[in-house]
Scaffold this motif. Structure first.
Motif, PDB file in Angstrom:
ATOM      1  N   PRO A 545      12.230 -10.316 -11.041  1.00 56.81           N
ATOM      2  CA  PRO A 545      12.614 -10.169 -12.376  1.00 56.81           C
ATOM      3  C   PRO A 545      11.769  -9.286 -13.205  1.00 56.81           C
ATOM      4  CG  PRO A 545      13.157 -12.174 -11.652  1.00 56.81           C
ATOM      5  CD  PRO A 545      12.271 -11.556 -10.545  1.00 56.81           C
ATOM      6  N   ASN A 546      12.009  -8.510 -14.097  1.00 55.68           N
ATOM      7  CA  ASN A 546      11.009  -7.792 -15.256  1.00 55.68           C
ATOM      8  C   ASN A 546      11.832  -7.908 -16.460  1.00 55.68           C
ATOM      9  OD1 ASN A 546      12.215  -4.908 -15.097  1.00 55.68           O
ATOM     10  ND2 ASN A 546      11.761  -5.359 -13.047  1.00 55.68           N
ATOM     11  N   GLU A 547      11.025  -7.596 -17.477  1.00 53.35           N
ATOM     12  CA  GLU A 547      11.901  -7.435 -18.824  1.00 53.35           C
ATOM     13  C   GLU A 547      12.384  -6.185 -18.848  1.00 53.35           C
ATOM     14  OE1 GLU A 547       8.819  -7.705 -21.606  1.00 53.35           O
ATOM     15  OE2 GLU A 547       8.132  -9.848 -21.315  1.00 53.35           O
ATOM     16  N   LYS A 548      12.232  -5.078 -17.934  1.00 49.48           N
ATOM     17  CA  LYS A 548      12.863  -3.708 -18.377  1.00 49.48           C
ATOM     18  C   LYS A 548      14.281  -3.698 -17.673  1.00 49.48           C
ATOM     19  CE  LYS A 548      11.709   1.206 -17.731  1.00 49.48           C
ATOM     20  NZ  LYS A 548      10.715   2.116 -17.128  1.00 49.48           N
ATOM     21  N   SER A 549      14.160  -4.021 -16.438  1.00 55.16           N
ATOM     22  CA  SER A 549      15.611  -3.821 -15.656  1.00 55.16           C
ATOM     23  C   SER A 549      16.114  -4.656 -14.670  1.00 55.16           C
ATOM     24  CB  SER A 549      15.320  -2.485 -14.697  1.00 55.16           C
ATOM     25  OG  SER A 549      14.113  -2.654 -13.660  1.00 55.16           O
ATOM     26  N   LEU A 550      15.345  -5.933 -14.574  1.00 53.47           N
ATOM     27  CA  LEU A 550      16.108  -6.923 -13.706  1.00 53.47           C
ATOM     28  C   LEU A 550      15.896  -8.249 -14.121  1.00 53.47           C
ATOM     29  CD1 LEU A 550      17.276  -7.532 -10.925  1.00 53.47           C
ATOM     30  CD2 LEU A 550      14.980  -7.615  -9.889  1.00 53.47           C
ATOM     31  N   ASN A 551      17.021  -9.144 -14.085  1.00 57.63           N
ATOM     32  CA  ASN A 551      16.947 -10.450 -14.400  1.00 57.63           C
ATOM     33  C   ASN A 551      17.691 -11.387 -13.394  1.00 57.63           C
ATOM     34  OD1 ASN A 551      15.679 -10.746 -16.834  1.00 57.63           O
ATOM     35  ND2 ASN A 551      17.355  -9.962 -18.011  1.00 57.63           N
ATOM     36  N   PHE A 552      17.307 -12.435 -13.203  1.00 63.30           N
ATOM     37  CA  PHE A 552      18.183 -13.243 -12.430  1.00 63.30           C
ATOM     38  C   PHE A 552      18.840 -14.442 -13.256  1.00 63.30           C
ATOM     39  CE2 PHE A 552      14.944 -13.313  -8.559  1.00 63.30           C
ATOM     40  CZ  PHE A 552      15.541 -11.934  -8.274  1.00 63.30           C
ATOM     41  N   ALA A 553      20.193 -14.670 -12.723  1.00 62.80           N
ATOM     42  CA  ALA A 553      20.966 -15.845 -13.221  1.00 62.80           C
ATOM     43  C   ALA A 553      21.488 -16.801 -12.476  1.00 62.80           C
ATOM     44  CB  ALA A 553      22.065 -15.288 -14.324  1.00 62.80           C
ATOM     45  N   SER A 554      21.457 -17.842 -12.870  1.00 62.53           N
ATOM     46  CA  SER A 554      21.779 -19.111 -12.251  1.00 62.53           C
ATOM     47  C   SER A 554      23.139 -19.168 -11.630  1.00 62.53           C
ATOM     48  CB  SER A 554      21.579 -20.398 -12.498  1.00 62.53           C
ATOM     49  OG  SER A 554      22.380 -20.638 -13.775  1.00 62.53           O
ATOM     50  N   ASP A 555      24.004 -18.436 -12.279  1.00 63.17           N
ATOM     51  CA  ASP A 555      25.483 -18.274 -12.063  1.00 63.17           C
ATOM     52  C   ASP A 555      26.199 -17.237 -12.780  1.00 63.17           C
ATOM     53  OD1 ASP A 555      26.282 -19.488 -14.766  1.00 63.17           O
ATOM     54  OD2 ASP A 555      26.030 -21.410 -13.833  1.00 63.17           O
ATOM     55  N   LEU A 556      27.430 -16.667 -12.637  1.00 54.37           N
ATOM     56  CA  LEU A 556      27.961 -15.692 -13.088  1.00 54.37           C
ATOM     57  C   LEU A 556      28.194 -15.977 -14.597  1.00 54.37           C
ATOM     58  CD1 LEU A 556      29.440 -12.959 -13.053  1.00 54.37           C
ATOM     59  CD2 LEU A 556      31.361 -14.270 -12.152  1.00 54.37           C
ATOM     60  N   ASP A 557      28.445 -17.088 -15.051  1.00 50.40           N
ATOM     61  CA  ASP A 557      28.935 -17.533 -16.480  1.00 50.40           C
ATOM     62  C   ASP A 557      27.551 -17.323 -16.974  1.00 50.40           C
ATOM     63  OD1 ASP A 557      30.742 -18.410 -18.374  1.00 50.40           O
ATOM     64  OD2 ASP A 557      29.322 -19.995 -18.461  1.00 50.40           O
ATOM     65  N   ARG A 558      26.629 -17.656 -16.792  1.00 50.55           N
ATOM     66  CA  ARG A 558      25.269 -17.498 -17.468  1.00 50.55           C
ATOM     67  C   ARG A 558      24.780 -15.976 -17.703  1.00 50.55           C
ATOM     68  NH1 ARG A 558      25.021 -22.744 -16.039  1.00 50.55           N
ATOM     69  NH2 ARG A 558      23.951 -24.169 -17.322  1.00 50.55           N
ATOM     70  N   ALA A 559      25.056 -15.328 -16.607  1.00 54.76           N
ATOM     71  CA  ALA A 559      24.801 -13.704 -16.807  1.00 54.76           C
ATOM     72  C   ALA A 559      25.867 -13.043 -17.680  1.00 54.76           C
ATOM     73  CB  ALA A 559      25.103 -13.185 -15.182  1.00 54.76           C
ATOM     74  N   LEU A 560      27.093 -13.340 -17.659  1.00 51.09           N
ATOM     75  CA  LEU A 560      27.959 -12.754 -18.647  1.00 51.09           C
ATOM     76  C   LEU A 560      27.561 -13.239 -20.111  1.00 51.09           C
ATOM     77  CD1 LEU A 560      31.574 -13.442 -16.964  1.00 51.09           C
ATOM     78  CD2 LEU A 560      30.272 -11.268 -17.588  1.00 51.09           C
ATOM     79  N   SER A 561      27.135 -14.523 -20.198  1.00 52.05           N
ATOM     80  CA  SER A 561      26.802 -15.011 -21.663  1.00 52.05           C
ATOM     81  C   SER A 561      25.375 -14.320 -21.983  1.00 52.05           C
ATOM     82  CB  SER A 561      26.402 -16.730 -21.314  1.00 52.05           C
ATOM     83  OG  SER A 561      25.745 -16.829 -22.536  1.00 52.05           O
ATOM     84  N   TRP A 562      24.630 -13.972 -21.263  1.00 56.24           N
ATOM     85  CA  TRP A 562      23.259 -13.292 -21.475  1.00 56.24           C
ATOM     86  C   TRP A 562      23.730 -11.843 -21.916  1.00 56.24           C
ATOM     87  CZ3 TRP A 562      20.517  -9.185 -20.167  1.00 56.24           C
ATOM     88  CH2 TRP A 562      19.173  -8.854 -20.536  1.00 56.24           C
ATOM     89  N   CYS A 563      24.433 -11.365 -21.309  1.00 58.21           N
ATOM     90  CA  CYS A 563      24.969  -9.909 -21.597  1.00 58.21           C
ATOM     91  C   CYS A 563      25.656  -9.884 -22.886  1.00 58.21           C
ATOM     92  CB  CYS A 563      25.708  -9.266 -20.287  1.00 58.21           C
ATOM     93  SG  CYS A 563      24.878  -8.828 -18.905  1.00 58.21           S
ATOM     94  N   GLU A 564      26.569 -10.579 -23.222  1.00 55.65           N
ATOM     95  CA  GLU A 564      27.113 -10.949 -24.441  1.00 55.65           C
ATOM     96  C   GLU A 564      26.241 -10.919 -25.739  1.00 55.65           C
ATOM     97  OE1 GLU A 564      31.549 -12.787 -22.323  1.00 55.65           O
ATOM     98  OE2 GLU A 564      30.178 -14.067 -23.619  1.00 55.65           O
ATOM     99  N   ASP A 565      25.259 -11.912 -25.479  1.00 55.70           N
ATOM    100  CA  ASP A 565      24.612 -12.235 -26.414  1.00 55.70           C
ATOM    101  C   ASP A 565      23.561 -11.023 -26.778  1.00 55.70           C
ATOM    102  OD1 ASP A 565      25.212 -14.766 -26.734  1.00 55.70           O
ATOM    103  OD2 ASP A 565      23.513 -15.423 -25.372  1.00 55.70           O
ATOM    104  N   ALA A 566      23.433 -10.262 -25.755  1.00 53.61           N
ATOM    105  CA  ALA A 566      22.411  -9.022 -26.023  1.00 53.61           C
ATOM    106  C   ALA A 566      23.199  -7.970 -26.403  1.00 53.61           C
ATOM    107  CB  ALA A 566      21.918  -8.578 -24.639  1.00 53.61           C
ATOM    108  N   LEU A 567      24.676  -7.724 -26.132  1.00 52.45           N
ATOM    109  CA  LEU A 567      25.420  -6.887 -26.801  1.00 52.45           C
ATOM    110  C   LEU A 567      25.843  -7.144 -28.292  1.00 52.45           C
ATOM    111  CD1 LEU A 567      28.006  -6.236 -23.897  1.00 52.45           C
ATOM    112  CD2 LEU A 567      26.723  -4.504 -24.805  1.00 52.45           C
ATOM    113  N   LEU A 568      26.025  -8.344 -28.662  1.00 52.72           N
ATOM    114  CA  LEU A 568      26.153  -8.926 -30.182  1.00 52.72           C
ATOM    115  C   LEU A 568      24.935  -8.519 -30.869  1.00 52.72           C
ATOM    116  CD1 LEU A 568      28.327 -12.143 -29.339  1.00 52.72           C
ATOM    117  CD2 LEU A 568      29.120  -9.791 -30.441  1.00 52.72           C
TER     118      LEU A 568
END
Length: 722
Positions: A545-568
């Motif tokens: 993982p790095n701040e620029k291009s890669l993250n790990f998420a424990s499950d799909l729901d948390r990955a979606l939530s992280w992307c939604e927060d960033a988009l909003l």
């Protein structure tokens, strides 16, 4: 007329014991042919001892009554190819026999040891995972070798590509052609006459026909024996004991070492043949067998056989089925009688064996070869895919042209190659969706939901399944490149591994290439649901993982939530928390109702990770979330809690248990520092009595919250079904 059970058992035992002995004598002639033809009496005695030990041992070691065992064709055919190679170098019986006997004893003993280990460690089931075409190819190769061996038995020399032409010379043609005809008669007759006595009756009929032909040709019995048409005088006592320590010291171990491939083939083929026989017996008897126990029983039997100078033997499908048809009850006495009959022939049957026609022995081998070829080549033509059928044919021909081990190895190599090609064509994507179609379980405001419908197309979700290897990993890269060509720019790529069973190193290299694209095209990759093993594998391959291009998420729901927060946040900046009155005002409450409601509410401040409601507690209140964030978890037994939903500011929680008057259906935990207002059941009753209009507004809010969550659940269900 109904015969007593004991009479049918004795009759079947005598008949089956005699039949097994004759069949074993025919199999032995595969080995003791050509330079070893003078040692055939020793081979016959070894075969009879093998049948006796096999039948008696399996009778007592097996858990099942009525099982008949004897010398088996499949491993013996492979062994015959090894011995043929030995006699090609050591051309006289005196020099070849110590090596031949040592090879037989060593292979039989190792075979017994392998069977015991397979059974002891309950590994018998692994043999059933062998590719079906490889098994079929081996069976077809066995059939071909039995055909050639049957003819070789009658002409007294091993067949090869170089001497096949000799078979059509006048003298040899007369020797082997009757045996081929006898084999065809046995095959056709047993298919037309569905009776347990069909095979013995046909053998007896063929014997009568043979001697009628001798009489018609004016050939005496002695002349027939001198011409090689009969077994002739066989001194079964010669060479006893069959093997002794001097044989081991006299053996050419360098030549035996050259046959390790065929020895290995026997050690592979025997468990396969045994388990195929056991499966057939299970179907015939219509009951399950303890396969691992039977493997150990066969292993002990073969070790005893090796020590007594015998060969490989185990459960016989055909003879066991005949015994079932011929007897009234299943009893171990049948196996004992079958085991005694070869010993009677060994010690008292020398004069009888003199009259056995070689054409019938060769015909028995040809009959068995035809059965193998019919079952695995002719019958499979219409039931197998063309590729599998072609594989069976290729392996069978490879075995005929080279040896069994080469054919089996070739089969495995080709099967692995075709498997890689076939599996590469399978779709590794469980689902391919955008962030607008698949959202997280975070319950957001209606304004945020509208934003995500518009912004969600910047997120691409790939849910993978199966094993990801070099043959399938490239499909991920192709899918990404296809998405990058779309008009809407990609900002987030979620790759979910929840249904992935494993990833090989070449696939990990593919993910490295994806990260190169992410760096150059400025999108972020989120890898979700990585198992500890997969996560460690990614880290080992430099995927961190790095701040620029890669993250790990424990499950799909948390990955979606992280992307939604960033988009909003990127669309409208950080969201300011509104006080509860303003939130209620936006939901249609009047200012006077809000002022009255606040007097009934109790304010609580929660720290991050603090428990608000525990699953199973009584539902005596609902909560209004003013600020922060909370999550709802479902606890099922001792399993890890499952996050059902995450709720942000401006909504109500705890309404289900409150409305239904049932215990709390889930646990509620604060994700961050959170402020909530509590409305108890007593306060609600007071509002209903004192402020009925306010009570109606609260009930309307509850209904809207429940309806919104139902719509969200339906949307998630629809996305899951795609």
């Amino acid at each position: 007329m109904q015969f007593p059970a004991w009479f049918s058992t004795i009759t079947a035992g005598v008949l089956l014991g005699t039949l097994l002995s004759i069949f074993s004598v025919s199999l032995t002639s595969l080995i003791f042919v050509g330079p070893l033809a003078t040692e055939l009496p020793r081979g016959i005695a070894m075969a009879l001892v093998t049948v006796s030990i096999s039948s008696l041992s399996i009778t007592f070691f097996s858990k099942n009554r009525g099982i008949i065992a004897g010398l088996q064709d499949s491993p013996l055919v492979v062994m015959a190819t090894s011995i043929s190679a030995i006699t090609a170098t050591l051309t006289t019986p005196d020099t070849a026999m110590p090596t031949v006997l040592t090879l037989i004893a060593l292979t039989t003993f190792l075979n017994g040891l392998i069977l015991i280990l397979l059974g002891r460690f309950k590994l018998g089931i692994l043999v059933r995972y062998l590719p079906y075409p490889v098994i079929g190819g081996f069976m077809a190769g066995t059939g071909i070798m039995l055909l050639l061996g049957g003819i070789g038995t009658m002409v007294d020399h091993n067949l090869s590509a170089g001497n096949l032409v000799r078979l059509f010379a006048g003298n040899e043609l007369k020797v082997w052609l009757p045996g081929v005809l006898f084999g065809l008669i046995l095959f056709i007759g047993t298919r037309q006459i569905r009776h347990s006595l069909a095979l013995p009756g046909l053998l007896l009929t063929e014997g009568i026909i043979f001697y009628l032909l001798l009489r018609y040709s004016d050939i005496s019995v002695q002349n027939a024996a001198d011409s090689g048409l009969l077994l002739g005088d066989v001194n079964l006592a010669a060479g006893w004991p069959f093997i002794n320590p001097t044989h081991f010291f006299s053996a050419r171990w360098d030549i035996i070492q050259g046959q390790l491939g065929n020895i290995g083939a026997v050690l592979i083929i025997t468990p396969i043949s045994l388990l195929l026989n056991l499966s057939g017996i299970e179907m015939s008897e219509r009951k399950d067998m303890d396969l691992n126990h039977e493997l150990q029983a066969a292993g002990k039997t073969n070790m005893l056989s090796a020590l007594a100078g015998g060969m490989i033997g185990f459960h016989s499908l055909g003879t066991t089925s005949l015994g079932r048809d011929m007897t009234v009850s299943r009893t171990r006495v049948l196996g004992i009688i079958v085991g005694i009959m070869p010993l009677l022939i060994l010690f008292f049957g020398r004069s009888l064996l003199f009259f056995v026609p070689k054409a019938i022995l060769g015909g028995l081998l040809i009959f068995q070869g035809i059965v193998f070829l019919y079952n695995w080549l002719i019958k499979k033509w219409s039931s197998l895919p063309l590729a599998d059928y072609g594989m069976i044919t290729i392996i069978g021909l490879a075995i005929m042209a080279t040896n069994f081990m080469t054919g089996i190895v070739l089969g495995f190599v080709v099967m692995m190659f075709t498997f890689v090609i076939s599996y590469s064509r399978t779709d590794i994507f469980y689902r391919k969706l955008s962030g607008a179609e698949l959202t997280s379980n975070v319950l957001r405001s209606s304004r945020e939901r509208k934003q995500l419908v518009r912004l969600g197309w910047h997120t691409h979700v790939l849910e993978l399944h199966g094993f990801i290897f070099f043959g399938t990993a490239n499909a991920i890269l192709n899918e990404l490149q296809s998405r990058l060509r779309a008009s809407l720019p990609l900002r987030y790529l979620i790759i979910d591994f929840r249904r992935v069973t494993g990833v090989d190193s070449s696939a990990a290299f593919c993910f490295t290439r994806i990260l190169y694209l992410a760096d150059s095209l400025h999108f972020t990759v989120i890898l979700s649901s990585l198992s500890p093993q997969l996560k460690q594998q990614m880290l080992h391959n430099g995927i961190r993982p790095n701040e620029k291009s890669l993250n790990f998420a424990s499950d799909l729901d948390r990955a979606l939530s992280w992307c939604e927060d960033a988009l909003l946040e990127s669309d409208s900046g950080p969201q300011e928390n509104l006080a509860l009155p303003l939130q209620l005002l936006a939901k249609g409450f009047k200012r006077e109702q809000i002022r009255l409601l606040k007097s009934y509410l109790q304010k609580s401040t929660l720290d991050s990770k603090e428990l608000l409601v525990r699953q199973g507690e009584s539902s005596d209140s609902v909560y209004f979330v003013e600020s922060g964030q909370i999550s709802i978890y479902l606890q099922s037994g001792n399993q890890h809690p499952v996050r059902l939903q995450t709720i942000c500011v401006g909504t109500m929680i705890g309404e289900v248990g409150y409305c239904l008057n049932v215990p709390r259906t889930a646990t509620i935990v604060a994700d961050t520092d959170t402020v909530v207002y509590r409305l108890t059941k007593d306060s609600m009753q007071a509002i209903q009595k004192e402020e009925p209009l306010l009570a109606e507004s609260i009930k309307d809010l509850m209904l809207r919250v429940i309806a919104e969550r139902l719509v969200t659940a339906n949307r998630q269900l629809l996305a899951s079904s795609r």
